[in-house]
Design a protein around this motif. Sequence first.
Motif, PDB file in Angstrom:
ATOM      1  N   HIS A 131      17.641  -3.564 -66.933  1.00  0.00           N
ATOM      2  CA  HIS A 131      17.870  -2.638 -65.812  1.00  0.00           C
ATOM      3  C   HIS A 131      18.811  -1.509 -66.245  1.00  0.00           C
ATOM      4  CE1 HIS A 131      19.300  -1.080 -61.988  1.00  0.00           C
ATOM      5  NE2 HIS A 131      20.523  -1.507 -62.260  1.00  0.00           N
ATOM      6  N   SER A 132      19.911  -1.861 -66.892  1.00  0.00           N
ATOM      7  CA  SER A 132      20.909  -0.871 -67.297  1.00  0.00           C
ATOM      8  C   SER A 132      20.388   0.060 -68.385  1.00  0.00           C
ATOM      9  CB  SER A 132      22.172  -1.582 -67.794  1.00  0.00           C
ATOM     10  OG  SER A 132      22.665  -2.431 -66.788  1.00  0.00           O
ATOM     11  N   ASP A 134      17.259   1.111 -68.420  1.00  0.00           N
ATOM     12  CA  ASP A 134      16.108   1.814 -67.837  1.00  0.00           C
ATOM     13  C   ASP A 134      14.771   1.430 -68.462  1.00  0.00           C
ATOM     14  OD1 ASP A 134      17.132   3.234 -65.726  1.00  0.00           O
ATOM     15  OD2 ASP A 134      17.692   4.971 -66.937  1.00  0.00           O
ATOM     16  N   LEU A 136      13.237  -1.632 -67.357  1.00  0.00           N
ATOM     17  CA  LEU A 136      12.728  -2.709 -66.515  1.00  0.00           C
ATOM     18  C   LEU A 136      11.315  -2.443 -66.001  1.00  0.00           C
ATOM     19  CD1 LEU A 136      13.687  -5.440 -65.806  1.00  0.00           C
ATOM     20  CD2 LEU A 136      14.837  -4.540 -63.813  1.00  0.00           C
ATOM     21  N   THR A 155      13.185  -8.273 -58.364  1.00  0.00           N
ATOM     22  CA  THR A 155      14.199  -7.713 -59.261  1.00  0.00           C
ATOM     23  C   THR A 155      15.143  -6.809 -58.490  1.00  0.00           C
ATOM     24  OG1 THR A 155      12.660  -7.803 -61.117  1.00  0.00           O
ATOM     25  CG2 THR A 155      14.550  -6.354 -61.357  1.00  0.00           C
ATOM     26  N   LYS A 156      14.563  -5.942 -57.661  1.00  0.00           N
ATOM     27  CA  LYS A 156      15.393  -5.027 -56.863  1.00  0.00           C
ATOM     28  C   LYS A 156      16.318  -5.819 -55.947  1.00  0.00           C
ATOM     29  CE  LYS A 156      15.017  -1.022 -53.733  1.00  0.00           C
ATOM     30  NZ  LYS A 156      16.420  -1.050 -53.532  1.00  0.00           N
ATOM     31  N   LEU A 159      19.118  -7.239 -58.145  1.00  0.00           N
ATOM     32  CA  LEU A 159      20.045  -6.232 -58.676  1.00  0.00           C
ATOM     33  C   LEU A 159      20.797  -5.483 -57.574  1.00  0.00           C
ATOM     34  CD1 LEU A 159      17.784  -4.901 -61.548  1.00  0.00           C
ATOM     35  CD2 LEU A 159      19.772  -6.396 -61.770  1.00  0.00           C
ATOM     36  N   ASN A 184      26.461  -0.149 -62.651  1.00  0.00           N
ATOM     37  CA  ASN A 184      26.046   0.442 -61.374  1.00  0.00           C
ATOM     38  C   ASN A 184      27.027   1.463 -60.831  1.00  0.00           C
ATOM     39  OD1 ASN A 184      23.683  -0.963 -61.260  1.00  0.00           O
ATOM     40  ND2 ASN A 184      24.384  -2.488 -59.800  1.00  0.00           N
TER      41      ASN A 184
END
Length: 185
Positions: A131-132, A134, A136, A155-156, A159, A184
Amino acid sequence: STLSFQVLLKSDAPTGDVLLDETLRHIKATESAETVQTWIELLTGETWNPFKLQYQLRNVRERIAKALVEKGILTTEKQNFLLFDMTTHPISNATEKQRLVKKLQESMLERWVNDPHRMDRRTLALLVLAHSSDVLENVFASLADDKYDVAMNRTKGLLDMDPEVEAAKARGAEMIWAVLAAFNK
């Protein structure tokens, strides 16, 4: 707050990885404990605090790429961009990449536990890092539309959880939530 979590060294036993061992030496050498946020900035070279330069890792990206080349995951190529040559590191071991992609896909679909505290910690950490970084969406891109939607929604949901609340319940995975909070912010 998770952003102010201090990193305390539990063991300085060598890991066998040059960068990890160097990181452990830096953490051990700090006179006062630093926060997760500060260590991320120092270890990625995102800060130039003159009082903490001795704790920065040098040439991190290049060293990580070199280690992955040595392990046969990446290769090294020169690419010509009109006026200059640039070294790139494309994947040479698609099997390893596919293994990680499959692991994340299965964790969000077939092995979904609907509770981050019951998830395998390494998988949760991999999810946070993907995720971090970019990447995913790329992980789930090969899925059929309905499975893609399920995986992305789960996932959303994961996170978007409050790292403060989750870290308090984490029992051993507090650092993962602190890293998510740092990325984040």
